[in-house]
Design an enzyme around this catalytic site. Structure first.
Site, PDB file in Angstrom:
ATOM      1  N   GLN A   1      -4.916 -18.734 -26.516  1.00 22.95           N
ATOM      2  CA  GLN A   1      -4.717 -18.496 -25.078  1.00 22.95           C
ATOM      3  C   GLN A   1      -6.011 -18.623 -24.284  1.00 22.95           C
ATOM      4  OE1 GLN A   1      -2.277 -14.675 -25.583  1.00 22.95           O
ATOM      5  NE2 GLN A   1      -1.443 -15.628 -23.732  1.00 22.95           N
TER       6      GLN A   1
ATOM      7  N   HIS B   1       4.788 -10.894 -30.705  1.00 22.57           N
ATOM      8  CA  HIS B   1       4.471 -11.813 -29.610  1.00 22.57           C
ATOM      9  C   HIS B   1       3.184 -12.602 -29.913  1.00 22.57           C
ATOM     10  CE1 HIS B   1       4.310 -12.720 -25.110  1.00 22.57           C
ATOM     11  NE2 HIS B   1       3.093 -13.048 -25.516  1.00 22.57           N
ATOM     12  N   GLU B   2       2.152 -11.897 -30.382  1.00 22.01           N
ATOM     13  CA  GLU B   2       0.851 -12.564 -30.614  1.00 22.01           C
ATOM     14  C   GLU B   2       0.897 -13.476 -31.843  1.00 22.01           C
ATOM     15  OE1 GLU B   2      -0.999 -12.503 -28.149  1.00 22.01           O
ATOM     16  OE2 GLU B   2      -0.061 -10.758 -27.187  1.00 22.01           O
TER      17      GLU B   2
ATOM     18  N   GLY C   1      -2.168  -7.773 -25.129  1.00 22.77           N
ATOM     19  CA  GLY C   1      -2.452  -8.563 -26.319  1.00 22.77           C
ATOM     20  C   GLY C   1      -2.944  -9.930 -25.902  1.00 22.77           C
TER      21      GLY C   1
ATOM     22  N   CYS D   1       3.871 -12.853 -20.386  1.00 25.55           N
ATOM     23  CA  CYS D   1       2.788 -13.494 -21.132  1.00 25.55           C
ATOM     24  C   CYS D   1       1.718 -13.928 -20.137  1.00 25.55           C
ATOM     25  CB  CYS D   1       3.339 -14.702 -21.885  1.00 25.55           C
ATOM     26  SG  CYS D   1       2.086 -15.580 -22.825  1.00 25.55           S
ATOM     27  N   LEU D   2       0.449 -13.685 -20.476  1.00 29.63           N
ATOM     28  CA  LEU D   2      -0.642 -14.087 -19.581  1.00 29.63           C
ATOM     29  C   LEU D   2      -0.702 -15.605 -19.412  1.00 29.63           C
ATOM     30  CD1 LEU D   2      -3.507 -11.680 -20.735  1.00 29.63           C
ATOM     31  CD2 LEU D   2      -2.025 -11.455 -18.721  1.00 29.63           C
TER      32      LEU D   2
ATOM     33  N   HIS E   1       2.259 -16.688 -30.879  1.00 32.17           N
ATOM     34  CA  HIS E   1       1.266 -17.551 -30.207  1.00 32.17           C
ATOM     35  C   HIS E   1       0.476 -18.394 -31.206  1.00 32.17           C
ATOM     36  CE1 HIS E   1       1.436 -16.859 -25.961  1.00 32.17           C
ATOM     37  NE2 HIS E   1       1.256 -15.547 -26.042  1.00 32.17           N
TER      38      HIS E   1
HETATM   39 NI    NI Z   1       1.609 -14.119 -24.567  1.00 29.62          NI
END
Ligand code: NI
Length: 180
Positions: free
Chosen positions: A54, A144-145, A49, A102-103, A148
């Site tokens: 991000q 999660h997204e 995701g 998380c990226l 963000h």
């Molecule tokens: Ni993340």
């Protein structure tokens, strides 16, 4: 298609409540190439995701897909999806704890409690309204997204920060080879 540079934890745009996208802009196709770049960025980084902030953009858009990610090797498949302005309208009472990464926080994983099912509303990639109920890992990615684009991180949701660990240590602990 182009892979975009990732914003990492500490970048102010990741702590901002991100701006809504006007449906007319989606319908006019203005954001098509940006969304393609987001998908490319998610895939290049083996993510499941990605939220627009991000990659440094102030737009409420998320992409998700789980198809054999080395970061989440045992998880259910989730087909590629794009959502603008997603809003979770109901959360199941039943929750589940699982490892999450998380990226934007490379190298780490932590135990996060998430609702097993959520219902959300959004605009799809054509700008049409959709309402969906999703379960399990799919519901975890959505939660999660959406965090963000509201300026949150999974670490804010961890019931016990003592479970936050470097992936190398987690792999030793679980005797696995989860990738980052
Ligand atoms: Ni993340």
């Amino acid at each position: 298609m182009a892979s975009l540079p990732l914003a990492l934890i500490g970048r102010p745009v990741l702590r901002k409540k991100i701006e809504f996208v006007d449906a007319e802009r989606i319908k006019a196709g203005e954001l098509k190439s940006f969304v393609r770049d987001m998908i490319d960025t998610m895939r290049k980084n083996d993510g499941v995701g990605l939220a627009a902030n991000q990659v440094g953009r102030d737009l409420r858009v998320i992409v998700l897909e789980c198809d054999g990610s080395g970061r989440y090797p045992d998880k259910q498949g989730v087909p590629l999806q794009v959502y603008f302005n997603p809003k979770i309208t109901s959360y199941s009472k039943e929750k589940e704890q699982d490892w999450e990464g998380c990226l934007s926080i490379p190298g780490y994983r932590g135990r996060v409690s998430r609702s097993l099912s959520v219902t959300f509303e959004a605009l799809d990639e054509k700008g049409e309204p959709v309402k969906k109920t999703v379960h399990g890992f799919h519901a975890r990615i959505i939660q999660h997204e959406v965090d963000h684009i509201n300026g949150g991180f999974y670490v804010d949701r961890m019931p016990d920060l003592q479970t936050w660990m470097h992936l190398d240590e987690l792999n030793q602990h679980l005797k696995k080879n989860i990738k980052d």
